[in-house]
Enzyme design. Structure first.
Site, PDB file in Angstrom:
ATOM      1  N   HIS A  22      91.843  83.415 -43.581  1.00  0.00           N
ATOM      2  CA  HIS A  22      91.710  84.873 -43.752  1.00  0.00           C
ATOM      3  C   HIS A  22      90.310  85.372 -43.380  1.00  0.00           C
ATOM      4  O   HIS A  22      89.934  86.483 -43.727  1.00  0.00           O
ATOM      5  CB  HIS A  22      92.078  85.302 -45.188  1.00  0.00           C
ATOM      6  CG  HIS A  22      93.562  85.226 -45.441  1.00  0.00           C
ATOM      7  ND1 HIS A  22      94.406  86.282 -45.220  1.00  0.00           N
ATOM      8  CD2 HIS A  22      94.344  84.191 -45.839  1.00  0.00           C
ATOM      9  CE1 HIS A  22      95.656  85.904 -45.507  1.00  0.00           C
ATOM     10  NE2 HIS A  22      95.642  84.641 -45.875  1.00  0.00           N
ATOM     11  N   THR A  23      89.558  84.547 -42.700  1.00  0.00           N
ATOM     12  CA  THR A  23      88.221  84.952 -42.256  1.00  0.00           C
ATOM     13  C   THR A  23      88.273  85.617 -40.883  1.00  0.00           C
ATOM     14  O   THR A  23      87.357  86.343 -40.518  1.00  0.00           O
ATOM     15  CB  THR A  23      87.288  83.729 -42.176  1.00  0.00           C
ATOM     16  OG1 THR A  23      88.017  82.659 -41.564  1.00  0.00           O
ATOM     17  CG2 THR A  23      86.820  83.299 -43.556  1.00  0.00           C
ATOM     18  N   GLY A  42     108.030  80.075 -40.188  1.00  0.00           N
ATOM     19  CA  GLY A  42     107.724  80.318 -41.596  1.00  0.00           C
ATOM     20  C   GLY A  42     106.918  79.205 -42.235  1.00  0.00           C
ATOM     21  O   GLY A  42     106.717  79.198 -43.440  1.00  0.00           O
ATOM     22  N   LEU A  80     102.567  77.614 -39.115  1.00  0.00           N
ATOM     23  CA  LEU A  80     102.075  76.912 -37.925  1.00  0.00           C
ATOM     24  C   LEU A  80     102.027  77.840 -36.716  1.00  0.00           C
ATOM     25  O   LEU A  80     101.900  77.406 -35.586  1.00  0.00           O
ATOM     26  CB  LEU A  80     102.973  75.705 -37.617  1.00  0.00           C
ATOM     27  CG  LEU A  80     103.088  74.678 -38.736  1.00  0.00           C
ATOM     28  CD1 LEU A  80     104.001  73.528 -38.337  1.00  0.00           C
ATOM     29  CD2 LEU A  80     101.709  74.142 -39.102  1.00  0.00           C
ATOM     30  N   SER A  94     104.292  79.922 -35.197  1.00  0.00           N
ATOM     31  CA  SER A  94     105.332  79.931 -34.170  1.00  0.00           C
ATOM     32  C   SER A  94     105.336  81.275 -33.457  1.00  0.00           C
ATOM     33  O   SER A  94     105.611  81.358 -32.259  1.00  0.00           O
ATOM     34  CB  SER A  94     106.699  79.658 -34.792  1.00  0.00           C
ATOM     35  OG  SER A  94     106.985  80.604 -35.790  1.00  0.00           O
ATOM     36  N   ASP A  96      95.319  82.739 -34.410  1.00  0.00           N
ATOM     37  CA  ASP A  96      96.539  82.038 -34.004  1.00  0.00           C
ATOM     38  C   ASP A  96      96.755  82.109 -32.494  1.00  0.00           C
ATOM     39  O   ASP A  96      97.063  81.107 -31.844  1.00  0.00           O
ATOM     40  CB  ASP A  96      97.760  82.632 -34.715  1.00  0.00           C
ATOM     41  CG  ASP A  96      97.631  82.543 -36.223  1.00  0.00           C
ATOM     42  OD1 ASP A  96      96.707  81.856 -36.692  1.00  0.00           O
ATOM     43  OD2 ASP A  96      98.449  83.162 -36.924  1.00  0.00           O
TER      44      ASP A  96
HETATM   45  C1  GLA Z   1      97.878  84.293 -40.252  1.00  0.00           C
HETATM   46  C2  GLA Z   1      97.250  85.247 -39.246  1.00  0.00           C
HETATM   47  C3  GLA Z   1      95.885  84.787 -38.800  1.00  0.00           C
HETATM   48  C4  GLA Z   1      94.987  84.441 -39.981  1.00  0.00           C
HETATM   49  C5  GLA Z   1      95.731  83.548 -40.968  1.00  0.00           C
HETATM   50  C6  GLA Z   1      94.947  83.334 -42.232  1.00  0.00           C
HETATM   51  O1  GLA Z   1      98.160  83.065 -39.645  1.00  0.00           O
HETATM   52  O2  GLA Z   1      98.088  85.413 -38.140  1.00  0.00           O
HETATM   53  O3  GLA Z   1      95.290  85.765 -37.979  1.00  0.00           O
HETATM   54  O4  GLA Z   1      94.504  85.596 -40.582  1.00  0.00           O
HETATM   55  O5  GLA Z   1      96.989  84.087 -41.343  1.00  0.00           O
HETATM   56  O6  GLA Z   1      93.779  82.641 -41.956  1.00  0.00           O
END
Ligand code: GLA
Length: 408
Positions: free
Chosen positions: A48-49, A135, A138, A140, A185
């Site tokens: 969440h950074t 879900g 990872l 997807s 991601d």
């Molecule tokens: C999800 C979001 C990412 C990131 C993570 C938490 O995967 O798509 O952008 O914020 O949560 O680190």
């Protein structure tokens, strides 16, 4: 527990290979497709950074989304999902968001970006399949967006830079899927490198690859097989809580643009001004950013014990302060802690279900998975699935050699 969406047993696509995708494509469209693979990702630390312009430490893995694509003759474009056995037809110059099926929006959002940026798209057929569990945290969805964006680009020969494709994929997630995700991601899926993880600065987008050398240890994921339905709304709420914290501190420190610019002392000095849970959210982010940088030093020095402890600390913050964990994730991290051969463990990704990441002694991996599986079944009354993952390259074309015609 009643807000839990139970994920359907195991993905039936787990053995799905590029050759299967090609065969399906030939069967549906009688044309040779261009095939692209785009991997899911793990994140060693830094949760969440990303949307707070901080640091993350992800890597692309050996679970991939596959996209097959070729030009179409008719006026419309088609999308076919192997998993859903469903086709969506749309006007390539007007890719509207749809109510159903939900999977199409990840792709339609990407097409919208090509259109809005002025690229001259021609009708195409695309099919999607793969083996990234959905879900499970990872990514997807990012793999799907990135693989498809890359495939559309390759088919048309636009040569859009990868960084632009990453932003286009993220835009699709924000505007067609409705999750205000960060950049981690999409960046990881597109830019991963075999055997390596990387530290990404989510403000400057500068990054540094490093080989992941865990000596006698390896990475094991434990899938809770649940995704609580509040995941997406809570994700967006966390993001706005962080923005609220930034707005408060900006009054006192005009140079603050995001939580990246904030220190624990700054937060402490104005603690009384933070409503509800906003202080807890912010203090977690500030600490987690610091942990990523320290974890990077631990790994450089080969100090795996310290690295593992940071994973536990990260989980503790995510669970108690950021409140994005859940019963199932907390249970698996506690069990990992009790098991002798684990250096560190934590929930991974957005939270509210999905996987934990564990650093497990290589010669105890099977025992570890069996032990946690049994405990999970006993207490949570669900099946847990363990994955051992390898680190792979980011989005790329799959070279497919057409079968030689047989003379017999
Ligand atoms: C999800 C979001 C990412 C990131 C993570 C938490 O995967 O798509 O952008 O914020 O949560 O680190």
């Amino acid at each position: 527990m009643n807000q839990t969406d139970v994920l359907n047993a195991k993905e039936s696509l787990s053995e799905f290979q590029p050759a299967d995708l090609r065969n399906k494509f030939l069967e549906l469209y009688h044309q040779e497709p261009l095939v692209v693979r785009s991997p899911g990702r793990i994140n060693l630390i830094g949760e969440h950074t990303d949307y707070n312009e901080g640091f993350v430490m992800p890597a692309a893995i050996d679970r991939e989304i596959l996209v097959g694509i070729s030009s179409a003759q008719g006026p419309k474009a088609t999308l076919y999902s192997v998993k859903h056995d469903e086709t969506v037809t749309f006007d390539v110059n007007n890719p509207e968001k749809v109510e159903n099926p939900a999977w199409a929006n990840y792709l339609l959002g990407v097409v919208r970006q090509f259109v809005d940026k002025g690229y001259d798209l021609k009708p195409f057929h695309a099919i999607i399949g793969g083996n990234v569990p959905t879900g499970a945290g990872l990514s997807s969805s990012a793999a799907l967006e990135c693989g498809f964006a890359f495939a559309v680009d390759q088919l048309h020969g636009f040569q859009v830079p990868k960084l632009d494709l990453i932003h286009m994929a993220q835009w699709a997630e924000h505007h067609y899927v409705g999750v205000k995700c960060g950049i981690m991601d999409q960046f990881s899926s597109m830019m991963g490198a075999a055997g390596q993880a990387f530290v990404l600065d989510c403000r400057s987008l500068s990054y540094r690859y490093f080989p992941v050398d865990l000596k006698d240890y390896t990475i094991v994921l434990c899938d809770t097989m649940v995704k609580h339905s509040l995941a997406n709304s809570a994700y967006n709420t966390r993001r706005s809580e962080c923005e609220k914290g930034v707005a408060i501190l900006k009054e006192h420190y005009p140079a603050v643009r995001s939580l990246r610019d904030v220190t624990a002392d700054m937060l402490q000095a104005h603690r009384d001004e933070f409503p509800g849970k906003v202080y807890d959210r912010c203090i977690y982010i500030v600490a987690e950013n610091e942990r990523v940088l320290q974890a990077s030093e631990d790994l450089a020095k080969g100090n795996l014990n310290a690295f593992g402890q940071r994973l536990y600390a990260s989980h503790d913050g995510l669970s108690r302060l950021y409140e994005v964990s859940c019963l199932e994730l907390d249970f698996l991290v506690d069990e990992a802690k009790k098991f002798g051969g684990v250096l560190g463990a934590r929930m991974m990704g957005g939270g509210f279900g999905g996987c934990t990441i564990n650093i497990v002694k290589k010669d105890r991996v099977n025992e570890f998975i069996d032990t946690l599986k049994a405990a999970y079944q006993h207490t949570i009354h669900r099946e847990m699935v363990g994955y051992v993952v390898a680190l792979k390259d980011g989005t790329s074309i799959v070279p497919l050699t057409a079968k030689e015609p047989s003379l017999l």
